[in-house]
Design a protein around this motif. Structure first.
Motif, PDB file in Angstrom:
ATOM      1  N   HIS A  80       0.863  -1.182   0.000  1.00 42.05           N
ATOM      2  CA  HIS A  80       0.000   0.000   0.000  1.00 42.05           C
ATOM      3  C   HIS A  80       0.902   1.235   0.000  1.00 42.05           C
ATOM      4  O   HIS A  80       2.121   1.121   0.122  1.00 42.05           O
ATOM      5  CB  HIS A  80      -0.977  -0.003   1.176  1.00 42.05           C
ATOM      6  CG  HIS A  80      -0.343   0.069   2.530  1.00 42.05           C
ATOM      7  ND1 HIS A  80       0.606  -0.835   2.967  1.00 42.05           N
ATOM      8  CD2 HIS A  80      -0.532   0.933   3.570  1.00 42.05           C
ATOM      9  CE1 HIS A  80       0.965  -0.534   4.209  1.00 42.05           C
ATOM     10  NE2 HIS A  80       0.301   0.538   4.594  1.00 42.05           N
ATOM     11  N   HIS A  82       1.239   3.837   2.031  1.00 46.68           N
ATOM     12  CA  HIS A  82       1.754   4.520   3.220  1.00 46.68           C
ATOM     13  C   HIS A  82       3.272   4.632   3.092  1.00 46.68           C
ATOM     14  O   HIS A  82       3.941   3.691   2.657  1.00 46.68           O
ATOM     15  CB  HIS A  82       1.370   3.751   4.494  1.00 46.68           C
ATOM     16  CG  HIS A  82      -0.027   4.045   4.949  1.00 46.68           C
ATOM     17  ND1 HIS A  82      -0.697   3.279   5.869  1.00 46.68           N
ATOM     18  CD2 HIS A  82      -0.888   5.050   4.597  1.00 46.68           C
ATOM     19  CE1 HIS A  82      -1.892   3.797   6.090  1.00 46.68           C
ATOM     20  NE2 HIS A  82      -2.039   4.855   5.320  1.00 46.68           N
ATOM     21  N   HIS A  85       6.250   2.092   3.543  1.00 47.47           N
ATOM     22  CA  HIS A  85       6.406   0.922   2.666  1.00 47.47           C
ATOM     23  C   HIS A  85       7.000   1.252   1.294  1.00 47.47           C
ATOM     24  O   HIS A  85       7.290   0.356   0.506  1.00 47.47           O
ATOM     25  CB  HIS A  85       5.054   0.217   2.504  1.00 47.47           C
ATOM     26  CG  HIS A  85       4.537  -0.291   3.810  1.00 47.47           C
ATOM     27  ND1 HIS A  85       4.565  -1.620   4.158  1.00 47.47           N
ATOM     28  CD2 HIS A  85       4.031   0.377   4.886  1.00 47.47           C
ATOM     29  CE1 HIS A  85       4.090  -1.759   5.393  1.00 47.47           C
ATOM     30  NE2 HIS A  85       3.759  -0.564   5.848  1.00 47.47           N
ATOM     31  N   HIS A 166      -7.085  -2.377   6.058  1.00 48.66           N
ATOM     32  CA  HIS A 166      -6.196  -1.421   6.728  1.00 48.66           C
ATOM     33  C   HIS A 166      -6.914  -0.090   6.949  1.00 48.66           C
ATOM     34  O   HIS A 166      -6.552   0.933   6.364  1.00 48.66           O
ATOM     35  CB  HIS A 166      -4.942  -1.251   5.884  1.00 48.66           C
ATOM     36  CG  HIS A 166      -3.830  -0.513   6.565  1.00 48.66           C
ATOM     37  ND1 HIS A 166      -3.676  -0.452   7.928  1.00 48.66           N
ATOM     38  CD2 HIS A 166      -2.786   0.208   6.048  1.00 48.66           C
ATOM     39  CE1 HIS A 166      -2.612   0.260   8.225  1.00 48.66           C
ATOM     40  NE2 HIS A 166      -2.062   0.685   7.106  1.00 48.66           N
ATOM     41  N   ASP A 189      -0.091  -4.322   6.117  1.00 45.06           N
ATOM     42  CA  ASP A 189      -0.653  -3.596   7.266  1.00 45.06           C
ATOM     43  C   ASP A 189      -2.160  -3.842   7.262  1.00 45.06           C
ATOM     44  O   ASP A 189      -2.849  -3.478   6.307  1.00 45.06           O
ATOM     45  CB  ASP A 189      -0.420  -2.082   7.112  1.00 45.06           C
ATOM     46  CG  ASP A 189       1.006  -1.678   7.423  1.00 45.06           C
ATOM     47  OD1 ASP A 189       1.882  -2.565   7.465  1.00 45.06           O
ATOM     48  OD2 ASP A 189       1.241  -0.467   7.614  1.00 45.06           O
TER      49      ASP A 189
HETATM   50 ZN   LIG Z   1      -0.002   1.365   6.604  1.00 48.45          ZN
END
Ligand SMILES: [Zn+2]
Ligand SMILES: [Zn+2]
Length: 298
Positions: A80, A82, A85, A166, A189
């Motif tokens: 994802h 965020h 990552h 998430h 996550d």
């Molecule tokens: Zn995350």
């Protein structure tokens, strides 16, 4: 010189290197900077195929630390968008070029991945133009999961992706990596996710995130309680493990507030009997007819 420190060994039978898929935890951390736990990233290897799951802070440092020159790492899966990552992606790409990587790098990710790749490419255009002849460099070749089938094949490795849960992030994924009759599931996550459970039932290794805190911090911190909603707490994890029953569980991306890893393990082990450990940076796992875990330390 690379040394191998043997930690545990399960289910022993004869195994050859080509029959083994290897997972190395390059980073096991979270957005919080920690020299011992760099950003989330796992390197998967079999034969000539090398794949990254997520590219967190310090991925390039860790690859260099284990003597990997990036030349075979041609496929990257992003769980994802965020920042913890993906923040290592530009570094990984630019350093690949510095080391004269010839092939383009395939990046698979959620919706928005193409825009991210385009923005990274634009951001570093001046550096790229300075260092390389026109077009003579490795490029980011990005595609989103909704444009792909359910699974991508790399030699004997199959990578499947599925949506997890998430919080408000609609586009967040976990992965199931199949190799022969073996499988490893990476939760990404996520809070409690039926899709993770469905993927992980009977798998060999489940790599799962976790969040835990002291009661005092939980009770007194509104923001922390909100963070808990988007991750997997100990009770949820116990439920997931008792349903899925993996041969080995590796806890990764652990958000621990005022509580130690050993206390978390003790709580889980009161209600779950399977093998479970915390991931550590530079911990490496061979999965074949046996599971062996060792640290790679330069
Ligand atoms: Zn995350
Ligand atoms: Zn994260």
């Amino acid at each position: 010189m690379i040394k191998y420190f043997f930690i545990i060994f399960l289910i022993t039978t004869n195994t050859f290197a080509s029959d083994v898929i290897n997972f190395t935890f390059l980073g096991t951390g979270t957005p919080r900077p920690n020299i011992d736990k760099l950003g989330p990233s796992i390197l998967i290897k079999n034969s000539n195929h090398e794949i990254l799951l997520d590219v967190g802070r310090g991925t390039s440092i860790r690859l260099n630390q284990i003597g990997n020159n990036f030349s075979k790492v041609n496929n990257v899966y992003i769980s994802h968008l965020h920042y913890d990552h993906i923040i290592g992606l530009a570094d990984f790409w630019l350093t690949s070029n510095l080391w004269q990587k010839k092939e383009n790098i395939n990046i698979y990710g959620p919706k928005g991945i193409k825009k991210l790749c385009q923005n990274i490419t634009n951001s570093y255009a001046e550096d790229i133009n300075y260092r390389y002849e026109k077009n003579n460099y490795s490029k980011l070749n990005c595609d989103s999961y909704d444009n792909l089938g359910m699974t991508v094949k790399h030699g004997k490795i199959n990578v499947e992706f599925f949506k997890n849960s998430h919080g408000h992030i609609e586009e967040s994924y976990g992965f199931k990596v199949r190799f022969k009759n073996k499988s490893v599931v990476y939760s990404g996550d996520t809070s409690y996710s039926q899709n993770v459970i469905d993927a992980a039932k009977g798998c060999d290794i489940l790599i799962h995130e976790v969040i835990a805190s002291s009661k005092k911090l939980y009770d007194n911190n509104d923001k922390l309680r909100k963070v808990f909603k988007t991750h997997t707490d100990i009770n949820q994890l116990i439920k997931i493990l008792n349903i899925t029953n993996p041969k080995l569980t590796i806890l990764n991306h652990a958000l621990l507030f005022g509580i130690s890893e050993s206390k978390v393990l003790n709580k889980i082990k009161k209600e779950y009997n399977g093998d479970i450990i915390f991931a550590k940076d530079l911990m490496s796992v061979d999965l074949g007819n046996e599971i062996s875990i060792f640290n790679i330390i330069k």
